[in-house]
Write an enzyme that holds these catalytic residues in place. Structure first.
Site, PDB file in Angstrom:
ATOM      1  N   LYS A 157      -3.230 -13.448   7.538  1.00 38.86           N
ATOM      2  CA  LYS A 157      -2.303 -14.492   7.094  1.00 38.86           C
ATOM      3  C   LYS A 157      -1.029 -14.365   7.919  1.00 38.86           C
ATOM      4  CE  LYS A 157       0.965 -15.149   4.452  1.00 38.86           C
ATOM      5  NZ  LYS A 157       1.779 -16.079   5.271  1.00 38.86           N
ATOM      6  N   GLU A 232       4.428  -1.646   6.988  1.00 40.77           N
ATOM      7  CA  GLU A 232       5.408  -1.509   8.088  1.00 40.77           C
ATOM      8  C   GLU A 232       6.586  -2.377   7.691  1.00 40.77           C
ATOM      9  OE1 GLU A 232       5.151   0.571  10.415  1.00 40.77           O
ATOM     10  OE2 GLU A 232       3.035   0.867  10.874  1.00 40.77           O
ATOM     11  N   CYS A 266      12.226  -4.837  14.103  1.00 43.38           N
ATOM     12  CA  CYS A 266      12.376  -3.783  13.081  1.00 43.38           C
ATOM     13  C   CYS A 266      12.883  -2.486  13.693  1.00 43.38           C
ATOM     14  CB  CYS A 266      11.061  -3.564  12.376  1.00 43.38           C
ATOM     15  SG  CYS A 266       9.693  -3.345  13.516  1.00 43.38           S
ATOM     16  N   GLU A 357      19.649  -4.277   6.755  1.00 43.12           N
ATOM     17  CA  GLU A 357      19.003  -4.847   7.938  1.00 43.12           C
ATOM     18  C   GLU A 357      19.422  -6.318   8.070  1.00 43.12           C
ATOM     19  OE1 GLU A 357      14.706  -5.587   7.881  1.00 43.12           O
ATOM     20  OE2 GLU A 357      14.617  -4.537   9.796  1.00 43.12           O
TER      21      GLU A 357
END
Ligand code: NAD
Length: 458
Positions: A157, A232, A266, A357
């Site tokens: 997906k 992750e 990331c 983040e």
């Protein structure tokens, strides 16, 4: 009749609609799982050499269509053309690398009295891969290629904003001769199609790459079925520059350590920690380097930074920082989701922009006193994905590499990801590892079998 839900795919550099694709429902996911389960049985029964050969053909198809895939990624994700070519090449290489593992995926024979003990590495069945929009092709492949190589079927997906390269990869897999249903791509909403994959009893494992917030929800849903899971997640990685480093090299490497992919990475080194004695010199070198970063059309080979993925992401970045704050470069005006390269000084390490983040072209620079202070600051985060250490002292490089709690460190460079070395996060940056020599093992169950040599009791 129910209206079919659709996803509009926008070009982030122009805001034009590039394509519209149907969004999968929970019923579509259910039907895909049935097809995948059937294909997986056939795949697991196929001779290893034949499975490896088909994966190599898939890699060759990707190679033959590399430029097409790269141009598609420029259009749907705003990636620089050079980066997008690398990304398509990464898919090809990982398929080849995984194909090499099919015939090497072997169990062990363990000495026991009274018989023979062997372990079997069996495929899990159907694996669901849920990918983010920041590196649509490589991250899809990091789950898919080793899962297929280990004998599983995959339902991928992709993220709502970037389904096009994933859909093209599924076509290339069929063209390569992979069985129908073995690798399916279902674009759709995370809360609908993504959640249906996570909840489906016929899906044995989820590989999720995305935000820590959604990762935690998925982990909770998987817990109910003890479903296998690789996560992750996010990062807030340090870039530690000691006074004994080549300070000029460290400063010049800093901009692209967090501006690559417009900071939507990331592993972006968004906390620049610089020893106080060289702090001013570092800023003198880094400032012109940031101010001169070329921001613009991602299809132009000279461009160094493109747009953000979406209006939502631009709004998110703006909620942390106003364009024009700190040391900053320029960005185009007009349509497209643009934000200038930015480095903030004099920021409290606990301020949201320094602790959370941002996922945009924004980093903070913070001075430190000594090695212990650097390690303390580097570890003062809930994340632990990557980090860089700049020093000429090899003992310090090793000490700090051991002390920083993160999964992927580099010394005197900002390297993070190679498909043949392991990748993943400590703490809230993730669970499990992808890539590297053991990648296929994450897609198997180990079965222990003892065969008695004693014969039946008389
Ligand atoms: P996101 O978590 O919003 O979405 C990621 C994927 O999950 C998308 O496909 C989305 O549709 C799906 N999803 C959303 N809600 C879901 C739900 N309830 N159930 C199932 N699936 C759902 O993340 P994003 O904004 O697309 O990606 C950015 C994030 O990804 C950043 O935090 C970044 O750090 C992280 N990331 C991590 C790595 C890594 O390897 N550690 C790599 C790239 C990106």
């Amino acid at each position: 009749m129910l209206e079919v839900q659709k996803l509009d795919v926008l070009n982030p550099a122009t805001e034009e609609v590039v394509a519209t694709v149907p969004a999968a429902t929970a019923q579509d996911v259910d039907a895909a799982v049935t097809r995948a389960a059937r294909a997986q049985e056939q795949w697991a029964a196929t001779a290893p050499a034949d499975r490896a050969r088909l994966l190599r053909r898939f890699a060759a198809q990707v190679d033959d269509h590399l430029e097409e895939l790269a141009r598609l990624e420029v259009r749907e994700a705003g990636h620089l053309i050079g980066n997008a070519r690398w990304e398509a090449g990464n898919v090809r290489d990982l398929l080849d690398f995984s194909a090499g593992g099919v015939e090497r995926l072997s169990g062990r024979q363990i000495p026991v009295p009274g018989g023979l003990n062997v372990t079997l590495l069996e495929p899990l069945g159907v694996v669901g891969v849920i990918a983010p929009w920041n590196f649509p092709m490589p991250i899809a492949a990091w789950g898919t290629a080793p899962a297929l190589a280990a004998g599983n079927a995959v339902i991928l997906k992709p993220a709502e904003t970037t389904p096009l390269t994933a859909l093209r990869l599924a076509e290339l897999a069929l063209a390569a001769g992979l069985p129908e249903g073995l690798f399916q791509v279902l674009p759709g909403e995370g809360a609908i199609a993504g959640n249906a994959l996570v909840e489906h009893p016929g899906v044995a494992k989820i590989v999720f790459t995305g935000s820590t917030r959604v990762g935690k929800q998925i982990m909770a849903t998987c817990a109910d079925r003890v479903k296998r899971l690789t996560l992750e997640l996010g990062g807030k990685s340090p870039n530690i520059v000691f006074a004994d480093a080549d300070v000029e090299a460290a400063a010049l490497a800093t901009p692209m350590s967090y501006l690559d992919n417009s900071g939507q990475d990331c592993c972006a080194r968004t906390r620049v920690l610089v020893q106080r004695s060289v702090y001013d010199r570092f800023l003198e070198i880094v400032a012109p380097a940031i101010e001169s970063v070329v921001v613009g059309d991602p299809a132009d080979e000279k461009t160094q930074m493109g747009p953000l993925i979406s209006r939502a992401q631009l709004d998110r970045v703006r909620s942390y920082v106003t364009p024009g704050d700190g040391i900053h470069g320029t960005a185009p005006e007009g349509p497209g989701f643009w934000f200038p390269p930015t480095l903030l000084t004099d920021v409290d390490p606990d301020a949201p922009v320094a602790a959370e983040e941002v996922f945009g072209p924004v980093a903070v620079v913070i001075p430190f006193e000594d090695e212990a202070d650097a390690v303390r600051l580097a570890n003062a985060t809930e994340y632990g994905l990557s980090g860089s250490i700049w020093t000429r002292d090899v003992g310090r490089a090793l000490r700090v590499s051991q002390a920083v709690r993160a999964g992927n460190l580099s010394v005197n460079s900002h390297s993070s990801v190679r498909y043949w070395t392991p990748f993943g996060g400590y703490k809230q940056s993730g669970l499990g590892r992808e890539l590297g020599p053991d990648a296929l093992h994450a897609f198997t169950e180990t079965k222990n079998v003892f065969i008695s040599t004693e014969g039946p009791a008389q």
